[in-house]
Design a protein around this motif. Structure first.
Motif, PDB file in Angstrom:
ATOM      1  N   MET A   1     -41.180  21.826  56.943  1.00  0.00           N
ATOM      2  CA  MET A   1     -42.036  21.451  56.170  1.00  0.00           C
ATOM      3  C   MET A   1     -43.195  22.544  56.110  1.00  0.00           C
ATOM      4  SD  MET A   1     -44.931  19.907  54.675  1.00  0.00           S
ATOM      5  CE  MET A   1     -45.654  19.149  55.927  1.00  0.00           C
ATOM      6  N   THR A   2     -43.414  23.352  54.987  1.00  0.00           N
ATOM      7  CA  THR A   2     -43.997  24.527  54.901  1.00  0.00           C
ATOM      8  C   THR A   2     -45.344  24.225  53.962  1.00  0.00           C
ATOM      9  OG1 THR A   2     -42.881  25.600  52.965  1.00  0.00           O
ATOM     10  CG2 THR A   2     -42.168  26.173  55.433  1.00  0.00           C
ATOM     11  N   GLY A   3     -46.220  25.126  54.032  1.00  0.00           N
ATOM     12  CA  GLY A   3     -47.671  25.018  53.379  1.00  0.00           C
ATOM     13  C   GLY A   3     -47.905  26.539  53.121  1.00  0.00           C
ATOM     14  N   ALA A   4     -49.262  26.745  52.596  1.00  0.00           N
ATOM     15  CA  ALA A   4     -49.776  27.998  52.058  1.00  0.00           C
ATOM     16  C   ALA A   4     -49.469  29.046  53.308  1.00  0.00           C
ATOM     17  CB  ALA A   4     -51.104  28.023  51.497  1.00  0.00           C
ATOM     18  N   GLY A   5     -49.747  28.816  54.507  1.00  0.00           N
ATOM     19  CA  GLY A   5     -49.619  29.786  55.464  1.00  0.00           C
ATOM     20  C   GLY A   5     -48.321  30.568  55.550  1.00  0.00           C
ATOM     21  N   MET A   6     -47.285  29.894  55.121  1.00  0.00           N
ATOM     22  CA  MET A   6     -45.988  30.426  55.225  1.00  0.00           C
ATOM     23  C   MET A   6     -45.865  31.632  54.130  1.00  0.00           C
ATOM     24  SD  MET A   6     -42.753  29.622  55.990  1.00  0.00           S
ATOM     25  CE  MET A   6     -42.062  31.413  56.208  1.00  0.00           C
ATOM     26  N   SER A   7     -46.799  31.714  52.860  1.00  0.00           N
ATOM     27  CA  SER A   7     -46.743  32.835  52.168  1.00  0.00           C
ATOM     28  C   SER A   7     -48.103  33.522  52.503  1.00  0.00           C
ATOM     29  CB  SER A   7     -46.728  32.172  50.762  1.00  0.00           C
ATOM     30  OG  SER A   7     -45.604  31.668  50.711  1.00  0.00           O
TER      31      SER A   7
ATOM     32  N   SER B   1     -52.327  23.045  56.664  1.00  0.00           N
ATOM     33  CA  SER B   1     -53.699  22.307  57.231  1.00  0.00           C
ATOM     34  C   SER B   1     -53.400  20.813  57.561  1.00  0.00           C
ATOM     35  CB  SER B   1     -55.024  22.739  56.424  1.00  0.00           C
ATOM     36  OG  SER B   1     -54.575  22.123  55.033  1.00  0.00           O
ATOM     37  N   GLY B   2     -52.216  20.186  56.783  1.00  0.00           N
ATOM     38  CA  GLY B   2     -52.197  18.855  56.867  1.00  0.00           C
ATOM     39  C   GLY B   2     -53.375  18.115  56.156  1.00  0.00           C
ATOM     40  N   ALA B   3     -54.073  18.700  55.306  1.00  0.00           N
ATOM     41  CA  ALA B   3     -55.208  17.971  54.635  1.00  0.00           C
ATOM     42  C   ALA B   3     -54.757  17.047  53.317  1.00  0.00           C
ATOM     43  CB  ALA B   3     -56.059  19.076  54.234  1.00  0.00           C
ATOM     44  N   VAL B   4     -53.474  17.424  52.714  1.00  0.00           N
ATOM     45  CA  VAL B   4     -53.123  16.837  51.717  1.00  0.00           C
ATOM     46  C   VAL B   4     -51.952  15.784  51.690  1.00  0.00           C
ATOM     47  CG1 VAL B   4     -51.980  17.387  49.055  1.00  0.00           C
ATOM     48  CG2 VAL B   4     -54.141  18.630  50.176  1.00  0.00           C
ATOM     49  N   TRP B   5     -52.022  14.653  51.315  1.00  0.00           N
ATOM     50  CA  TRP B   5     -51.016  13.740  51.550  1.00  0.00           C
ATOM     51  C   TRP B   5     -50.286  13.391  50.150  1.00  0.00           C
ATOM     52  CZ3 TRP B   5     -50.134  10.624  55.947  1.00  0.00           C
ATOM     53  CH2 TRP B   5     -50.973  11.032  56.919  1.00  0.00           C
ATOM     54  N   PRO B   6     -49.086  12.970  50.110  1.00  0.00           N
ATOM     55  CA  PRO B   6     -48.272  12.533  51.221  1.00  0.00           C
ATOM     56  C   PRO B   6     -47.580  13.515  51.987  1.00  0.00           C
ATOM     57  CG  PRO B   6     -47.171  12.206  49.037  1.00  0.00           C
ATOM     58  CD  PRO B   6     -48.509  12.691  48.745  1.00  0.00           C
ATOM     59  N   ALA B   7     -47.697  14.857  51.555  1.00  0.00           N
ATOM     60  CA  ALA B   7     -47.041  15.891  52.480  1.00  0.00           C
ATOM     61  C   ALA B   7     -47.610  15.830  54.035  1.00  0.00           C
ATOM     62  CB  ALA B   7     -47.308  17.182  51.779  1.00  0.00           C
ATOM     63  N   ALA B   8     -48.740  15.714  54.145  1.00  0.00           N
ATOM     64  CA  ALA B   8     -49.096  15.758  55.531  1.00  0.00           C
ATOM     65  C   ALA B   8     -48.634  14.450  56.242  1.00  0.00           C
ATOM     66  CB  ALA B   8     -50.626  15.316  55.448  1.00  0.00           C
ATOM     67  N   GLY B   9     -48.023  13.451  55.644  1.00  0.00           N
ATOM     68  CA  GLY B   9     -47.381  12.184  56.370  1.00  0.00           C
ATOM     69  C   GLY B   9     -46.147  12.415  56.969  1.00  0.00           C
ATOM     70  N   LEU B  10     -45.412  13.649  56.486  1.00  0.00           N
ATOM     71  CA  LEU B  10     -43.977  13.662  56.626  1.00  0.00           C
ATOM     72  C   LEU B  10     -43.780  14.046  58.193  1.00  0.00           C
ATOM     73  CD1 LEU B  10     -42.976  15.662  53.374  1.00  0.00           C
ATOM     74  CD2 LEU B  10     -42.290  13.515  53.931  1.00  0.00           C
ATOM     75  N   ALA B  11     -44.634  14.886  58.921  1.00  0.00           N
ATOM     76  CA  ALA B  11     -44.419  15.074  60.334  1.00  0.00           C
ATOM     77  C   ALA B  11     -44.380  14.010  61.000  1.00  0.00           C
ATOM     78  CB  ALA B  11     -45.585  16.161  60.931  1.00  0.00           C
ATOM     79  N   ALA B  12     -45.565  12.881  60.960  1.00  0.00           N
ATOM     80  CA  ALA B  12     -45.480  11.728  61.633  1.00  0.00           C
ATOM     81  C   ALA B  12     -44.154  10.884  61.167  1.00  0.00           C
ATOM     82  CB  ALA B  12     -46.872  10.842  61.231  1.00  0.00           C
ATOM     83  N   ARG B  13     -44.021  10.811  60.205  1.00  0.00           N
ATOM     84  CA  ARG B  13     -42.444  10.176  59.727  1.00  0.00           C
ATOM     85  C   ARG B  13     -41.507  10.628  60.533  1.00  0.00           C
ATOM     86  NH1 ARG B  13     -41.220   7.390  54.074  1.00  0.00           N
ATOM     87  NH2 ARG B  13     -38.955   6.968  54.177  1.00  0.00           N
ATOM     88  N   ALA B  14     -41.375  11.937  60.587  1.00  0.00           N
ATOM     89  CA  ALA B  14     -39.973  12.328  61.198  1.00  0.00           C
ATOM     90  C   ALA B  14     -40.269  12.176  62.822  1.00  0.00           C
ATOM     91  CB  ALA B  14     -40.105  13.872  61.080  1.00  0.00           C
ATOM     92  N   ARG B  15     -41.293  12.171  63.269  1.00  0.00           N
ATOM     93  CA  ARG B  15     -41.462  11.923  64.713  1.00  0.00           C
ATOM     94  C   ARG B  15     -41.175  10.467  64.931  1.00  0.00           C
ATOM     95  NH1 ARG B  15     -45.985  13.801  69.023  1.00  0.00           N
ATOM     96  NH2 ARG B  15     -45.338  12.585  70.975  1.00  0.00           N
ATOM     97  N   GLY B  16     -41.629   9.710  63.908  1.00  0.00           N
ATOM     98  CA  GLY B  16     -41.575   8.154  64.017  1.00  0.00           C
ATOM     99  C   GLY B  16     -39.863   7.620  63.943  1.00  0.00           C
ATOM    100  N   ALA B  17     -39.239   8.711  63.331  1.00  0.00           N
ATOM    101  CA  ALA B  17     -37.550   8.556  63.045  1.00  0.00           C
ATOM    102  C   ALA B  17     -36.888   9.230  64.292  1.00  0.00           C
ATOM    103  CB  ALA B  17     -37.429   8.976  61.830  1.00  0.00           C
ATOM    104  N   GLY B  18     -37.891   9.672  65.303  1.00  0.00           N
ATOM    105  CA  GLY B  18     -36.913  10.318  66.369  1.00  0.00           C
ATOM    106  C   GLY B  18     -36.844  11.661  66.436  1.00  0.00           C
ATOM    107  N   ALA B  19     -37.492  12.451  65.544  1.00  0.00           N
ATOM    108  CA  ALA B  19     -37.177  13.894  65.355  1.00  0.00           C
ATOM    109  C   ALA B  19     -38.140  14.620  66.644  1.00  0.00           C
ATOM    110  CB  ALA B  19     -37.611  14.507  64.059  1.00  0.00           C
ATOM    111  N   TRP B  20     -38.035  15.668  66.859  1.00  0.00           N
ATOM    112  CA  TRP B  20     -38.723  16.365  67.695  1.00  0.00           C
ATOM    113  C   TRP B  20     -39.629  17.568  66.819  1.00  0.00           C
ATOM    114  CZ3 TRP B  20     -39.582  21.700  68.886  1.00  0.00           C
ATOM    115  CH2 TRP B  20     -40.229  22.071  69.934  1.00  0.00           C
ATOM    116  N   VAL B  21     -40.816  17.292  66.954  1.00  0.00           N
ATOM    117  CA  VAL B  21     -41.882  17.942  65.963  1.00  0.00           C
ATOM    118  C   VAL B  21     -42.441  19.258  66.513  1.00  0.00           C
ATOM    119  CG1 VAL B  21     -43.661  17.691  64.283  1.00  0.00           C
ATOM    120  CG2 VAL B  21     -42.082  15.669  64.532  1.00  0.00           C
ATOM    121  N   ALA B  22     -42.449  20.455  65.962  1.00  0.00           N
ATOM    122  CA  ALA B  22     -43.231  21.500  66.598  1.00  0.00           C
ATOM    123  C   ALA B  22     -44.148  21.960  65.221  1.00  0.00           C
ATOM    124  CB  ALA B  22     -42.546  22.646  67.018  1.00  0.00           C
TER     125      ALA B  22
END
Ligand code: APR
Length: 230
Positions: free
Chosen positions: A1-7, A177-198
């Protein structure tokens, strides 16, 4: 999942970097909202035209290319979800990247055309220099195809992103930056579903606590190393 820092290493400004970010220099409500556009269509249109020029002149960086190469080597194993409205992931080979916040190179009609019933779509008639094209019949204006503050994300894109977060084994969060939802919630959602998050980010983000691992590096520096040999 990428944000502006990717570019960022492709020369496209981020939004919240203290010195260079767009929102350090401009008022987002004036430039990235429907009411801002209606208040000053020409001024907003010109700002997006300048950003579009920057996107067209930019090249995918080593981070984009690392993701694109992985997707080519392992079809179906990588889903890119991006908050970015540029086309650098797509140009690097992730043509199916899920666009949560739209596409800056796309134009959309601002309003429903009142003549819709007669089946004739709006036509882009005369547009004054630096002004958004206007329909010669109903006065509708074109606007950039991005999601503005206060607008809903495209439902299909959000649903696809949530499904990817629910099903992935690993989620890399890069350059947000994780400042804008709902995109910012995807990392916690993945972790909650059992993914390893970096999280790959040279600085702290608002969602660092959602990660198992923080990679203090840049997209173009860290991603080639992370994907090397895979
Ligand atoms: N590599 C990786 N990360 C970087 C780099 C880099 N080279 N340079 C900066 N960053 C990080 C910053 O530390 C910051 O955490 O990228 C992040 C950029 O954050 P923002 O500017 O807030 O961008 P983003 O998180 O994508 O913003 C989300 O906000 O204004 C809206 O619609 C806009 O999609 C955008 C959304």
């Amino acid at each position: 999942m990428t944000g502006a820092g990717m570019s960022a290493e492709s020369g496209i400004p981020t939004f919240r970097d203290a010195r260079t970010g767009y929102w350090a220099r401009f008022d987002p409500m004036q430039l990235a909202s429907e009411q801002g556009f209606r208040a000053d269509p020409g001024g907003v249109w010109r700002w997006y035209a300048e950003r579009r020029q920057g996107v067209r002149a930019a090249q995918p960086n080593a981070g984009h290319l690392a993701l694109g190469a992985f997707a080519q080597r392992h079809p179906g194993r990588l889903t890119v979800i991006t908050q970015n409205v540029d086309d650098l992931h797509q140009r690097a080979g992730n043509s199916d990247a899920i666009r949560l916040h739209g596409d800056i190179l796309l134009d959309l009609w601002l309003d429903e055309c009142p003549r819709r019933g007669v089946g004739r779509p709006c036509d882009t008639a005369w547009a004054g220099a630096g002004e958004p094209p206007v329909c010669g019949e109903c006065g509708n204006r074109l606007r950039p195809g991005v999601v503005w503050f206060g607008e809903n994300l495209p439902l299909a894109a959000l649903t696809a992103a949530e499904q990817a977060a629910d099903q992935c084994e690993v989620m890399l969060v890069v350059g947000t930056s994780g400042a804008v939802w709902p995109a910012a919630g995807l990392a916690a959602r993945a972790r909650g579903a059992g993914a390893w998050v970096a999280i790959v980010n040279p600085d702290a983000s608002e969602i660092d606590s959602d990660a198992h691992q923080l990679v203090r590096g840049t997209a173009a520096g860290a991603l080639p190393a992370l994907f090397d040999g895979w």
